[in-house]
Design a protein around this motif. Structure first.
Motif, PDB file in Angstrom:
ATOM      1  N   GLY A  63     -34.334  14.576  15.891  1.00  9.98           N
ATOM      2  CA  GLY A  63     -34.252  14.150  17.279  1.00  9.98           C
ATOM      3  C   GLY A  63     -35.076  12.910  17.567  1.00  9.98           C
ATOM      4  O   GLY A  63     -36.194  12.762  17.102  1.00  9.98           O
ATOM      5  N   VAL A  64     -34.495  12.001  18.342  1.00 11.02           N
ATOM      6  CA  VAL A  64     -35.195  10.834  18.876  1.00 11.02           C
ATOM      7  C   VAL A  64     -34.731  10.645  20.302  1.00 11.02           C
ATOM      8  O   VAL A  64     -33.679  11.153  20.701  1.00 11.02           O
ATOM      9  CB  VAL A  64     -34.892   9.550  18.062  1.00 11.02           C
ATOM     10  N   ASP A 113     -29.386  -5.776  28.739  1.00 10.09           N
ATOM     11  CA  ASP A 113     -29.438  -5.741  27.276  1.00 10.09           C
ATOM     12  C   ASP A 113     -28.084  -6.145  26.698  1.00 10.09           C
ATOM     13  O   ASP A 113     -27.078  -5.461  26.899  1.00 10.09           O
ATOM     14  CB  ASP A 113     -29.808  -4.324  26.812  1.00 10.09           C
ATOM     15  N   THR A 114     -28.056  -7.249  25.958  1.00 14.89           N
ATOM     16  CA  THR A 114     -26.824  -7.691  25.298  1.00 14.89           C
ATOM     17  C   THR A 114     -26.971  -7.720  23.778  1.00 14.89           C
ATOM     18  O   THR A 114     -26.089  -8.216  23.066  1.00 14.89           O
ATOM     19  CB  THR A 114     -26.423  -9.094  25.784  1.00 14.89           C
ATOM     20  N   THR A 115     -28.073  -7.179  23.289  1.00 14.68           N
ATOM     21  CA  THR A 115     -28.340  -7.165  21.846  1.00 14.68           C
ATOM     22  C   THR A 115     -27.912  -5.840  21.242  1.00 14.68           C
ATOM     23  O   THR A 115     -28.291  -4.776  21.745  1.00 14.68           O
ATOM     24  CB  THR A 115     -29.837  -7.385  21.581  1.00 14.68           C
ATOM     25  N   PRO A 116     -27.119  -5.854  20.166  1.00 17.04           N
ATOM     26  CA  PRO A 116     -26.699  -4.595  19.530  1.00 17.04           C
ATOM     27  C   PRO A 116     -27.887  -3.827  18.970  1.00 17.04           C
ATOM     28  O   PRO A 116     -28.950  -4.402  18.694  1.00 17.04           O
ATOM     29  CB  PRO A 116     -25.763  -5.052  18.409  1.00 17.04           C
ATOM     30  N   PRO A 117     -27.736  -2.540  18.762  1.00 10.45           N
ATOM     31  CA  PRO A 117     -28.812  -1.741  18.176  1.00 10.45           C
ATOM     32  C   PRO A 117     -29.124  -2.184  16.751  1.00 10.45           C
ATOM     33  O   PRO A 117     -28.334  -2.870  16.097  1.00 10.45           O
ATOM     34  CB  PRO A 117     -28.246  -0.312  18.188  1.00 10.45           C
ATOM     35  N   THR A 118     -30.269  -1.771  16.271  1.00 11.17           N
ATOM     36  CA  THR A 118     -30.624  -1.911  14.864  1.00 11.17           C
ATOM     37  C   THR A 118     -30.235  -0.629  14.147  1.00 11.17           C
ATOM     38  O   THR A 118     -30.606   0.461  14.587  1.00 11.17           O
ATOM     39  CB  THR A 118     -32.131  -2.163  14.699  1.00 11.17           C
ATOM     40  N   VAL A 119     -29.461  -0.750  13.048  1.00 17.92           N
ATOM     41  CA  VAL A 119     -29.042   0.440  12.306  1.00 17.92           C
ATOM     42  C   VAL A 119     -29.082   0.140  10.820  1.00 17.92           C
ATOM     43  O   VAL A 119     -28.624  -0.910  10.373  1.00 17.92           O
ATOM     44  CB  VAL A 119     -27.630   0.916  12.739  1.00 17.92           C
ATOM     45  N   LEU A 120     -29.668   1.037  10.054  1.00 18.87           N
ATOM     46  CA  LEU A 120     -29.776   0.893   8.609  1.00 18.87           C
ATOM     47  C   LEU A 120     -29.440   2.229   7.958  1.00 18.87           C
ATOM     48  O   LEU A 120     -30.163   3.208   8.110  1.00 18.87           O
ATOM     49  CB  LEU A 120     -31.182   0.451   8.214  1.00 18.87           C
ATOM     50  N   ALA A 145     -31.927   4.148  13.403  1.00 18.71           N
ATOM     51  CA  ALA A 145     -31.284   3.431  14.507  1.00 18.71           C
ATOM     52  C   ALA A 145     -32.254   3.334  15.673  1.00 18.71           C
ATOM     53  O   ALA A 145     -32.989   4.283  15.963  1.00 18.71           O
ATOM     54  CB  ALA A 145     -30.008   4.138  14.951  1.00 18.71           C
ATOM     55  N   SER A 146     -32.251   2.173  16.342  1.00 20.41           N
ATOM     56  CA  SER A 146     -33.125   1.990  17.506  1.00 20.41           C
ATOM     57  C   SER A 146     -32.548   0.920  18.411  1.00 20.41           C
ATOM     58  O   SER A 146     -31.783   0.052  17.974  1.00 20.41           O
ATOM     59  CB  SER A 146     -34.541   1.605  17.066  1.00 20.41           C
ATOM     60  N   ASP A 147     -32.917   0.992  19.689  1.00 22.48           N
ATOM     61  CA  ASP A 147     -32.512  -0.010  20.669  1.00 22.48           C
ATOM     62  C   ASP A 147     -33.357   0.186  21.922  1.00 22.48           C
ATOM     63  O   ASP A 147     -33.629   1.335  22.318  1.00 22.48           O
ATOM     64  CB  ASP A 147     -31.030   0.141  21.018  1.00 22.48           C
ATOM     65  N   ALA A 174     -28.817  12.084  16.423  1.00 22.87           N
ATOM     66  CA  ALA A 174     -28.700  12.359  14.989  1.00 22.87           C
ATOM     67  C   ALA A 174     -29.161  11.170  14.168  1.00 22.87           C
ATOM     68  O   ALA A 174     -28.844  10.023  14.478  1.00 22.87           O
ATOM     69  CB  ALA A 174     -27.257  12.705  14.637  1.00 22.87           C
ATOM     70  N   ARG A 175     -29.904  11.453  13.128  1.00 27.19           N
ATOM     71  CA  ARG A 175     -30.231  10.440  12.131  1.00 27.19           C
ATOM     72  C   ARG A 175     -29.919  10.984  10.732  1.00 27.19           C
ATOM     73  O   ARG A 175     -30.360  10.432   9.732  1.00 27.19           O
ATOM     74  CB  ARG A 175     -31.711  10.045  12.219  1.00 27.19           C
ATOM     75  N   ARG A 176     -29.152  12.057  10.707  1.00 31.75           N
ATOM     76  CA  ARG A 176     -28.868  12.764   9.466  1.00 31.75           C
ATOM     77  C   ARG A 176     -27.598  13.574   9.692  1.00 31.75           C
ATOM     78  O   ARG A 176     -27.441  14.198  10.736  1.00 31.75           O
ATOM     79  CB  ARG A 176     -30.056  13.671   9.131  1.00 31.75           C
ATOM     80  N   ALA A 177     -26.670  13.543   8.752  1.00 30.29           N
ATOM     81  CA  ALA A 177     -25.440  14.316   8.906  1.00 30.29           C
ATOM     82  C   ALA A 177     -24.975  14.861   7.565  1.00 30.29           C
ATOM     83  O   ALA A 177     -25.092  14.189   6.528  1.00 30.29           O
ATOM     84  CB  ALA A 177     -24.334  13.452   9.525  1.00 30.29           C
ATOM     85  N   LEU A 178     -24.460  16.065   7.586  1.00 27.22           N
ATOM     86  CA  LEU A 178     -23.918  16.701   6.398  1.00 27.22           C
ATOM     87  C   LEU A 178     -22.497  16.218   6.151  1.00 27.22           C
ATOM     88  O   LEU A 178     -21.689  16.127   7.073  1.00 27.22           O
ATOM     89  CB  LEU A 178     -23.925  18.219   6.577  1.00 27.22           C
ATOM     90  N   VAL A 179     -22.198  15.896   4.897  1.00 24.03           N
ATOM     91  CA  VAL A 179     -20.841  15.566   4.481  1.00 24.03           C
ATOM     92  C   VAL A 179     -20.361  16.734   3.613  1.00 24.03           C
ATOM     93  O   VAL A 179     -20.727  16.837   2.450  1.00 24.03           O
ATOM     94  CB  VAL A 179     -20.794  14.260   3.679  1.00 24.03           C
ATOM     95  N   PRO A 180     -19.577  17.648   4.166  1.00 27.29           N
ATOM     96  CA  PRO A 180     -19.229  18.866   3.424  1.00 27.29           C
ATOM     97  C   PRO A 180     -18.124  18.638   2.413  1.00 27.29           C
ATOM     98  O   PRO A 180     -17.185  17.866   2.644  1.00 27.29           O
ATOM     99  CB  PRO A 180     -18.762  19.814   4.536  1.00 27.29           C
ATOM    100  N   ASN A 181     -18.236  19.312   1.262  1.00 25.69           N
ATOM    101  CA  ASN A 181     -17.179  19.342   0.249  1.00 25.69           C
ATOM    102  C   ASN A 181     -16.744  17.957  -0.206  1.00 25.69           C
ATOM    103  O   ASN A 181     -15.571  17.742  -0.508  1.00 25.69           O
ATOM    104  CB  ASN A 181     -15.958  20.114   0.779  1.00 25.69           C
ATOM    105  N   LEU A 182     -17.681  17.021  -0.233  1.00 21.77           N
ATOM    106  CA  LEU A 182     -17.343  15.701  -0.736  1.00 21.77           C
ATOM    107  C   LEU A 182     -16.936  15.840  -2.195  1.00 21.77           C
ATOM    108  O   LEU A 182     -17.603  16.506  -2.979  1.00 21.77           O
ATOM    109  CB  LEU A 182     -18.561  14.793  -0.602  1.00 21.77           C
TER     110      LEU A 182
END
Length: 296
Positions: free
Chosen positions: A25-26, A39-46, A84-86, A124-132
């Motif tokens: 959580g954030v 605000d016209t600047t996109p978020p930072t995401v890595l 991710a942040s903004d 969310a900053r984490r997600a499960l990818v099931p049955n990859l």
């Protein structure tokens, strides 16, 4: 005969729902309404560059009937992580998944065709990818990206994360065993075998070159015990393969390593009362994707 393993909307729903148990959580929104409008600047995401094998999950591997040494496909739950942040806060996020299992579905301007997109909560900053799963015939592996939208409506697209893995079975001649080891045979083991030992200090060693995820897969059971995991001579973990019920092909440890030559070593601690460990397989990036930096 080559088998196909089509994913449907059920897997898509699983990503969105099961991933809720893996959230960090954030704050979703910051600043005043006026600040957000300005605000016209996109978020930072890595996005982390690889989907990581999920510790505790079971891996399924299949080999061709006419060539038991040739990997046909693997299947395993993975985890994606990102930052991710903004200043305006994050109000929306999606994960886009490119897979040849989705042939004929949507297109993406970055990944291209054969994609599906799933929404995840703004926190969310984490997600499960099931049955990859993936086949081992040189195709592009499953690929992922995350799009993040801030509360002022600006959207940013992450880098691409890969998921490609290959196997090094316990019988691979590249694995060096020291001490007293035996080979066990059972259809539930990956490739049909494990190397097992009850001797304290008995070790298995593999040297690999490249970068990407590395995962250790072992048998868990009531008579199994602990082992120490070392990478490049540094202890990374003590894994416990003791379990009340038998569990085959369990990911007990994983790590991400950058380009270079590395040595992974597993050492039996010979736990009193249940001294046995079974090494089943190692998962390494197989390097089939053009331009990837996966382990060869």
């Amino acid at each position: 005969m080559l088998h196909t393993h089509a994913r449907t909307g059920v897997a898509a729903a699983a990503l969105a729902v099961v991933g809720l148990a893996l959230l960090v959580g954030v704050p979703a929104a910051n600043g005043s309404a006026g600040d957000r409008r300005a605000d016209t600047t996109p978020p930072t995401v890595l996005l982390a560059p690889y989907a990581r094998p999920l510790v505790g999950a079971q891996v399924f591997t299949a080999y061709y009937e006419d060539d038991p040494q040739a990997l046909e496909y693997w299947q395993l739950d993975h985890v994606l992580t990102w930052q991710a942040s903004d200043p305006s806060g994050i109000c929306g996020q999606t994960v886009t998944w490119q897979s040849y299992e989705y042939l004929g579905s949507d297109d993406d301007p970055v990944l291209g065709g054969a994609v599906d997109t799933f929404s995840v909560p703004p926190t969310a900053r984490r997600a499960l990818v099931p049955n990859l799963n993936a086949a081992n015939w040189g195709r592009v592996p499953d690929r992922f990206l995350v799009r993040v939208t801030d509360c002022a409506g600006n959207t940013a697209t992450s880098n691409i994360a890969l998921s490609e893995l290959g196997t090094r079975e316990d019988t691979d001649p590249a694995i060096t065993y020291r001490g007293s080891w035996r080979v066990g045979h059972f259809p539930g083991f990956s490739g049909g075998t494990t190397h097992n030992t009850t001797a304290q200090g008995a070790s298995a060693r593999l040297t690999f070159t490249g970068s990407g995820p590395v995962a250790l897969v072992m048998e868990k059971a009531a008579d199994r015990g602990k082992a120490d995991v070392f990478v490049d001579g540094v202890k990374k973990a003590t894994v416990d393969t003791h379990a009340d019920t038998t569990q085959h092909r369990v990911v007990v440890w994983q790590g991400i390593y950058m380009s270079g030559t590395h040595t992974l070593r597993v050492v039996n601690r010979a736990t009193p009362g249940h001294p046995r460990i079974d090494l089943d397989t190692l998962l390494l990036c197989s390097g089939a994707a053009a331009g990837s930096s996966c382990i060869g």
